[in-house]
Design an enzyme around this catalytic site. Sequence first.
Site, PDB file in Angstrom:
ATOM      1  N   LEU A  10       0.835  -1.396  -0.557  1.00 33.09           N
ATOM      2  CA  LEU A  10       0.121   0.182  -0.155  1.00 33.09           C
ATOM      3  C   LEU A  10       0.684   1.349  -0.115  1.00 33.09           C
ATOM      4  O   LEU A  10       2.141   0.909   0.564  1.00 33.09           O
ATOM      5  CB  LEU A  10      -0.426  -0.017   1.088  1.00 33.09           C
ATOM      6  CG  LEU A  10      -1.818  -1.087   1.144  1.00 33.09           C
ATOM      7  CD1 LEU A  10      -2.828  -1.262   2.914  1.00 33.09           C
ATOM      8  CD2 LEU A  10      -3.018  -0.800   0.557  1.00 33.09           C
ATOM      9  N   ASP A  11       1.356   2.279  -0.850  1.00 31.61           N
ATOM     10  CA  ASP A  11       1.240   3.715  -0.963  1.00 31.61           C
ATOM     11  C   ASP A  11       1.488   4.254   0.761  1.00 31.61           C
ATOM     12  O   ASP A  11       0.404   3.666   1.407  1.00 31.61           O
ATOM     13  CB  ASP A  11       0.426   4.539  -1.781  1.00 31.61           C
ATOM     14  CG  ASP A  11       0.825   4.207  -2.975  1.00 31.61           C
ATOM     15  OD1 ASP A  11       1.641   3.381  -3.444  1.00 31.61           O
ATOM     16  OD2 ASP A  11      -0.004   5.226  -3.784  1.00 31.61           O
ATOM     17  N   GLN A  12       2.433   4.676   1.096  1.00 29.13           N
ATOM     18  CA  GLN A  12       2.623   5.105   1.927  1.00 29.13           C
ATOM     19  C   GLN A  12       1.416   5.923   3.179  1.00 29.13           C
ATOM     20  O   GLN A  12       1.031   6.126   3.464  1.00 29.13           O
ATOM     21  CB  GLN A  12       3.675   6.507   2.218  1.00 29.13           C
ATOM     22  CG  GLN A  12       4.578   7.011   3.495  1.00 29.13           C
ATOM     23  CD  GLN A  12       5.346   8.064   3.948  1.00 29.13           C
ATOM     24  OE1 GLN A  12       6.031   7.602   2.874  1.00 29.13           O
ATOM     25  NE2 GLN A  12       5.399   9.331   4.645  1.00 29.13           N
ATOM     26  N   THR A  41      -1.847   5.619   2.077  1.00 28.79           N
ATOM     27  CA  THR A  41      -3.026   4.753   2.174  1.00 28.79           C
ATOM     28  C   THR A  41      -2.925   3.912   3.236  1.00 28.79           C
ATOM     29  O   THR A  41      -2.402   3.791   3.454  1.00 28.79           O
ATOM     30  CB  THR A  41      -3.166   3.780   0.508  1.00 28.79           C
ATOM     31  OG1 THR A  41      -2.754   4.713  -0.331  1.00 28.79           O
ATOM     32  CG2 THR A  41      -4.476   3.177   0.664  1.00 28.79           C
ATOM     33  N   ARG A  72      -5.182   6.304  -7.712  1.00 28.41           N
ATOM     34  CA  ARG A  72      -4.592   7.041  -8.539  1.00 28.41           C
ATOM     35  C   ARG A  72      -4.522   7.941  -9.604  1.00 28.41           C
ATOM     36  O   ARG A  72      -5.152   8.893 -10.428  1.00 28.41           O
ATOM     37  CB  ARG A  72      -3.376   7.692  -7.320  1.00 28.41           C
ATOM     38  CG  ARG A  72      -2.975   7.038  -5.908  1.00 28.41           C
ATOM     39  CD  ARG A  72      -1.457   7.303  -5.609  1.00 28.41           C
ATOM     40  NE  ARG A  72      -1.455   8.275  -5.330  1.00 28.41           N
ATOM     41  CZ  ARG A  72       0.073   9.071  -5.134  1.00 28.41           C
ATOM     42  NH1 ARG A  72       0.726   7.853  -4.800  1.00 28.41           N
ATOM     43  NH2 ARG A  72       0.571  10.066  -5.388  1.00 28.41           N
TER      44      ARG A  72
END
Length: 217
Positions: free
Chosen positions: A54-56, A58, A156
């Site tokens: 997961l992105d930072q 998210t 995104r």
Amino acid sequence: MELQILFEDGEALVINKPGGLPLDRPRAGGPCLEERLDELRLGFQREPAPVHRLDQDTSGCLLLARNPKALKRFSAAFEERLVEKRYLGIVAGTLDEDEGTIALSLSKVSTAKEGWRMIPARKGKPATTHWRKLDEKNGLTLVEFRPETGRTHQIRVHAASGLGVPLLGDPVYGSKKGAARTMLHAAGLTVPRGEKEPIVASCPLPADFLALGFSDE
């Protein structure tokens, strides 16, 4: 940052990853999930290992495997697109349609000035996201995203280039205004396990979503 456990059994953990917490140690230092894995052993011999990313920014459902065999099987389920993923995002605008499917192939580009990012490209890797409008408040829209593929930054880019409205707070594909982070939340995860019961986890909306007037209901 408290790490809430959403699902636990002998081979898997699903935690609620806080928004803003990176998985890997940042170059500049600071908190990361990697240094918290020891506390997630919970009596097991090994530290659990993240199965996906997961992105930072998210928040939400992150699956960790408790042994190498489970890690291999769960990773294969993601690669074979057997995992059901449900995300909730707040986009910085309103939408004319109520639901749809975005099919935009994605490719990675990098420049010295802006660093790397993903862009829609005909010769990129295929990426598909199903979406549904859930609620509108004060010029913002809560959207459910169900990605079929798991490309980097997929939701995104699909929000910004497919819906034409970026996620609120997105510093790369939007304007970074309106929120302290990119407003994306991994709300649900279902991972099949053959004859075993599937891993099923759901994660309530975080406080910053609620503060903008949106709810789970």
